[in-house]
Write a protein that holds these residues in place. Structure first.
Motif, PDB file in Angstrom:
ATOM      1  N   MET A  69     -20.349  18.403  -5.458  1.00  0.00           N
ATOM      2  CA  MET A  69     -20.912  17.048  -5.475  1.00  0.00           C
ATOM      3  C   MET A  69     -20.686  16.380  -6.831  1.00  0.00           C
ATOM      4  O   MET A  69     -20.195  15.258  -6.919  1.00  0.00           O
ATOM      5  N   LEU A  70     -21.012  17.104  -7.900  1.00  0.00           N
ATOM      6  CA  LEU A  70     -20.894  16.516  -9.243  1.00  0.00           C
ATOM      7  C   LEU A  70     -19.429  16.304  -9.644  1.00  0.00           C
ATOM      8  O   LEU A  70     -19.072  15.259 -10.197  1.00  0.00           O
ATOM      9  N   LEU A  71     -18.581  17.284  -9.365  1.00  0.00           N
ATOM     10  CA  LEU A  71     -17.174  17.151  -9.785  1.00  0.00           C
ATOM     11  C   LEU A  71     -16.443  16.091  -8.955  1.00  0.00           C
ATOM     12  O   LEU A  71     -15.598  15.368  -9.478  1.00  0.00           O
ATOM     13  N   THR A  72     -16.794  15.979  -7.677  1.00  0.00           N
ATOM     14  CA  THR A  72     -16.183  14.929  -6.848  1.00  0.00           C
ATOM     15  C   THR A  72     -16.617  13.554  -7.356  1.00  0.00           C
ATOM     16  O   THR A  72     -15.796  12.635  -7.486  1.00  0.00           O
ATOM     17  N   TRP A  73     -17.911  13.419  -7.651  1.00  0.00           N
ATOM     18  CA  TRP A  73     -18.405  12.141  -8.187  1.00  0.00           C
ATOM     19  C   TRP A  73     -17.654  11.803  -9.470  1.00  0.00           C
ATOM     20  O   TRP A  73     -17.177  10.679  -9.654  1.00  0.00           O
ATOM     21  N   HIS A  74     -17.525  12.787 -10.361  1.00  0.00           N
ATOM     22  CA  HIS A  74     -16.805  12.537 -11.619  1.00  0.00           C
ATOM     23  C   HIS A  74     -15.367  12.084 -11.348  1.00  0.00           C
ATOM     24  O   HIS A  74     -14.897  11.097 -11.917  1.00  0.00           O
ATOM     25  N   ASN A  75     -14.663  12.823 -10.493  1.00  0.00           N
ATOM     26  CA  ASN A  75     -13.250  12.496 -10.241  1.00  0.00           C
ATOM     27  C   ASN A  75     -13.090  11.103  -9.648  1.00  0.00           C
ATOM     28  O   ASN A  75     -12.214  10.326 -10.064  1.00  0.00           O
ATOM     29  N   LEU A  76     -13.942  10.764  -8.672  1.00  0.00           N
ATOM     30  CA  LEU A  76     -13.841   9.431  -8.059  1.00  0.00           C
ATOM     31  C   LEU A  76     -14.185   8.343  -9.072  1.00  0.00           C
ATOM     32  O   LEU A  76     -13.556   7.283  -9.105  1.00  0.00           O
ATOM     33  N   HIS A  77     -15.167   8.606  -9.917  1.00  0.00           N
ATOM     34  CA  HIS A  77     -15.548   7.669 -10.977  1.00  0.00           C
ATOM     35  C   HIS A  77     -14.372   7.453 -11.932  1.00  0.00           C
ATOM     36  O   HIS A  77     -14.036   6.318 -12.293  1.00  0.00           O
ATOM     37  N   TYR A  78     -13.736   8.547 -12.327  1.00  0.00           N
ATOM     38  CA  TYR A  78     -12.597   8.451 -13.248  1.00  0.00           C
ATOM     39  C   TYR A  78     -11.440   7.654 -12.621  1.00  0.00           C
ATOM     40  O   TYR A  78     -10.838   6.787 -13.261  1.00  0.00           O
ATOM     41  N   TYR A  79     -11.152   7.917 -11.358  1.00  0.00           N
ATOM     42  CA  TYR A  79     -10.080   7.180 -10.671  1.00  0.00           C
ATOM     43  C   TYR A  79     -10.389   5.678 -10.639  1.00  0.00           C
ATOM     44  O   TYR A  79      -9.513   4.850 -10.890  1.00  0.00           O
ATOM     45  N   GLN A  80     -11.650   5.330 -10.337  1.00  0.00           N
ATOM     46  CA  GLN A  80     -12.003   3.911 -10.285  1.00  0.00           C
ATOM     47  C   GLN A  80     -11.958   3.284 -11.679  1.00  0.00           C
ATOM     48  O   GLN A  80     -11.641   2.100 -11.820  1.00  0.00           O
ATOM     49  N   TYR A  86       0.837  -1.203   0.000  1.00  0.00           N
ATOM     50  CA  TYR A  86       0.000   0.000   0.000  1.00  0.00           C
ATOM     51  C   TYR A  86       0.874   1.256   0.000  1.00  0.00           C
ATOM     52  O   TYR A  86       1.663   1.456   0.914  1.00  0.00           O
ATOM     53  N   LEU A  87       0.747   2.056  -1.043  1.00  0.00           N
ATOM     54  CA  LEU A  87       1.488   3.318  -1.133  1.00  0.00           C
ATOM     55  C   LEU A  87       0.607   4.431  -0.582  1.00  0.00           C
ATOM     56  O   LEU A  87      -0.441   4.743  -1.148  1.00  0.00           O
ATOM     57  N   MET A  88       1.026   5.039   0.513  1.00  0.00           N
ATOM     58  CA  MET A  88       0.172   5.970   1.237  1.00  0.00           C
ATOM     59  C   MET A  88       0.175   7.380   0.646  1.00  0.00           C
ATOM     60  O   MET A  88       1.222   7.940   0.358  1.00  0.00           O
ATOM     61  N   GLY A  89      -1.038   7.928   0.466  1.00  0.00           N
ATOM     62  CA  GLY A  89      -1.166   9.330   0.089  1.00  0.00           C
ATOM     63  C   GLY A  89      -0.904   9.669  -1.359  1.00  0.00           C
ATOM     64  O   GLY A  89      -0.539  10.800  -1.684  1.00  0.00           O
ATOM     65  N   VAL A  90      -1.070   8.708  -2.267  1.00  0.00           N
ATOM     66  CA  VAL A  90      -0.798   8.941  -3.699  1.00  0.00           C
ATOM     67  C   VAL A  90      -2.056   8.625  -4.494  1.00  0.00           C
ATOM     68  O   VAL A  90      -2.703   7.613  -4.254  1.00  0.00           O
ATOM     69  N   GLY A  91      -2.420   9.455  -5.439  1.00  0.00           N
ATOM     70  CA  GLY A  91      -1.783  10.642  -5.900  1.00  0.00           C
ATOM     71  C   GLY A  91      -2.541  11.121  -7.130  1.00  0.00           C
ATOM     72  O   GLY A  91      -3.718  10.855  -7.316  1.00  0.00           O
ATOM     73  N   LYS A  92      -1.817  11.752  -8.034  1.00  0.00           N
ATOM     74  CA  LYS A  92      -2.403  12.161  -9.317  1.00  0.00           C
ATOM     75  C   LYS A  92      -2.543  10.914 -10.203  1.00  0.00           C
ATOM     76  O   LYS A  92      -1.864   9.918  -9.964  1.00  0.00           O
ATOM     77  N   PRO A  93      -3.416  10.980 -11.245  1.00  0.00           N
ATOM     78  CA  PRO A  93      -3.592   9.780 -12.075  1.00  0.00           C
ATOM     79  C   PRO A  93      -2.283   9.170 -12.582  1.00  0.00           C
ATOM     80  O   PRO A  93      -2.097   7.946 -12.516  1.00  0.00           O
TER      81      PRO A  93
END
Length: 376
Positions: A331-342, A245-252
């Motif tokens: 709310m919308l931008l956070t949802w988008h960002n988390l969706h993109y990360y997943q 587990y790499l802690m606190g990372v990061g950008k895409p």
């Protein structure tokens, strides 16, 4: 219901790995990105929305929760899962990093750290034993050993001393954690950017024995190149058969680079924090929704994305609600960002399983290099 905590590797491609961490509360597909729910909430998101993005596990913060509402209160109310309405796994950090970065008037000794709360100035003590007790009261599935994380750059003597203290604390954490079937304790490798110190730390942790191992002390200002140089050897120093587990990372691109080097788990506040400040991560790089160029743009943020922000709203609307200071913007931008990360994580899992990680990675970088779509 699995009563034990286990990790199984399904496939590797180069150093990149995909597998499953099994816990009594559900499976975590790796490589995994953990959204950060600092104070028992992923800011601007409902727990079911976080689950809908594809997250298998969340991170909670020992330091923040011990100060408010307190671990004892959460325990009385049935534990953190029930308290925040999240029934999947939760990892809690040990509080060490936040004590170093947020607390006031802290004092470090062999025993632990005494500090004043950044909220109300009240005095607290955090030791390996107390950190284990708090995390037990919270009821998290994955518990982190208590460590000290010096900010980089620091001189070698300071890094050595800090790492050895963390290893003594790791041993005390293991002892205080006790026998908790179905729960896991992860040790944290320290040693700054010094390969031999990282090796010494990994050896000490392996000797103590943990259910998983974290790479700590990176993403603290050393820059991506230095971080990747360290990740070229640090994961290899840790046991092959346990999650890393790499802690606190990061950008895409940090995340992709870390997985390429053998990392299985990551967490970062970036997707949620950026969402609240009008920054969206897309396939074609970062979009600042506050920029005037979006005011008349009827197109979605990212036409290939299926999240609510992209499938139901235009750039013009997202620009408007951000400028107007409306809550739905975050709310919308956070949802988008988390969706993109997943989506990145799923893409990597599929590519590793298919043995096409290098091609996937090339396409990821090539698409990002295109930059945002032309203005209307």
């Amino acid at each position: 219901m699995t009563q034990r905590f286990s990790f199984s590797l399904a496939a590797t491609d180069g150093k990149a790995r995909t597998g499953v961490i099994s816990t009594p509360r559900g499976d975590i597909r790796t490589p995994a990105f953990m959204p950060v729910g600092t104070a028992a909430t992923v800011k601007a998101m409902m727990p079911e929305s976080v689950a809908a993005t594809g997250a298998d596990i969340l991170l909670g913060n020992t330091y923040h929760l011990m100060l408010r509402p307190t671990a004892e209160r959460i325990d009385r109310l049935g534990g953190l899962h029930k308290f925040m309405n999240w029934d999947k796994p939760i990892l809690t950090d040990s509080g060490g990093f936040q004590v170093m970065s947020l607390a006031e008037l802290r004092k470090l000794t062999e025993k632990g750290v005494t500090f004043r709360s950044h909220i109300d100035g009240s005095k607290h003590e955090l030791t390996p034993e107390r950190s284990m007790e708090i995390q037990r009261l919270l009821g998290s599935d994955i518990v982190m050993a208590f460590d000290e994380c010096p900010a980089l750059p620091a001189d070698r003597a300071r890094i050595t001393e800090s790492m050895r203290l963390s290893m003594r604390w790791a041993e005390r954490s293991r002892e205080a954690f006790g026998d908790r079937p179905g729960h896991a304790l992860f040790g944290i490798q320290q040693g700054g950017l010094e390969q031999d110190l990282r090796g010494e730390s990994a050896e000490a942790l392996t000797k103590i024995g943990f259910e998983g191992y974290a790479i700590g002390g990176l993403a603290v200002g050393e820059g991506q190149e230095a971080m990747f140089d360290c990740l070229d050897y640090a994961p290899d120093q840790l046991p092959q058969d346990k999650p890393r587990y790499l802690m606190g990372v990061g950008k895409p691109d940090d995340i992709v680079g870390a997985v390429k080097r053998g990392v299985d788990m990551m967490d970062c506040v970036l997707p949620s924090r950026s969402g609240r400040t009008g920054q969206a991560f897309t396939r074609r790089g970062v979009v600042n929704i506050k920029n005037a160029r979006h005011a008349d743009d009827p197109r979605p943020l990212d036409e290939a994305c299926t999240c609510p922000a992209c499938s139901k709203y235009s750039r013009a609307y997202l620009h408007h609600v951000f400028r107007a200071g409306e809550m739905i913007s975050g709310m919308l931008l956070t949802w988008h960002n988390l969706h993109y990360y997943q989506e990145i994580m799923q893409g990597m899992r599929d590519a590793i399983a298919a043995g096409t990680f290098a091609a996937w990675e090339k396409q990821f970088h090539d698409t990002r290099a295109l930059g945002d779509i032309e203005p209307v």
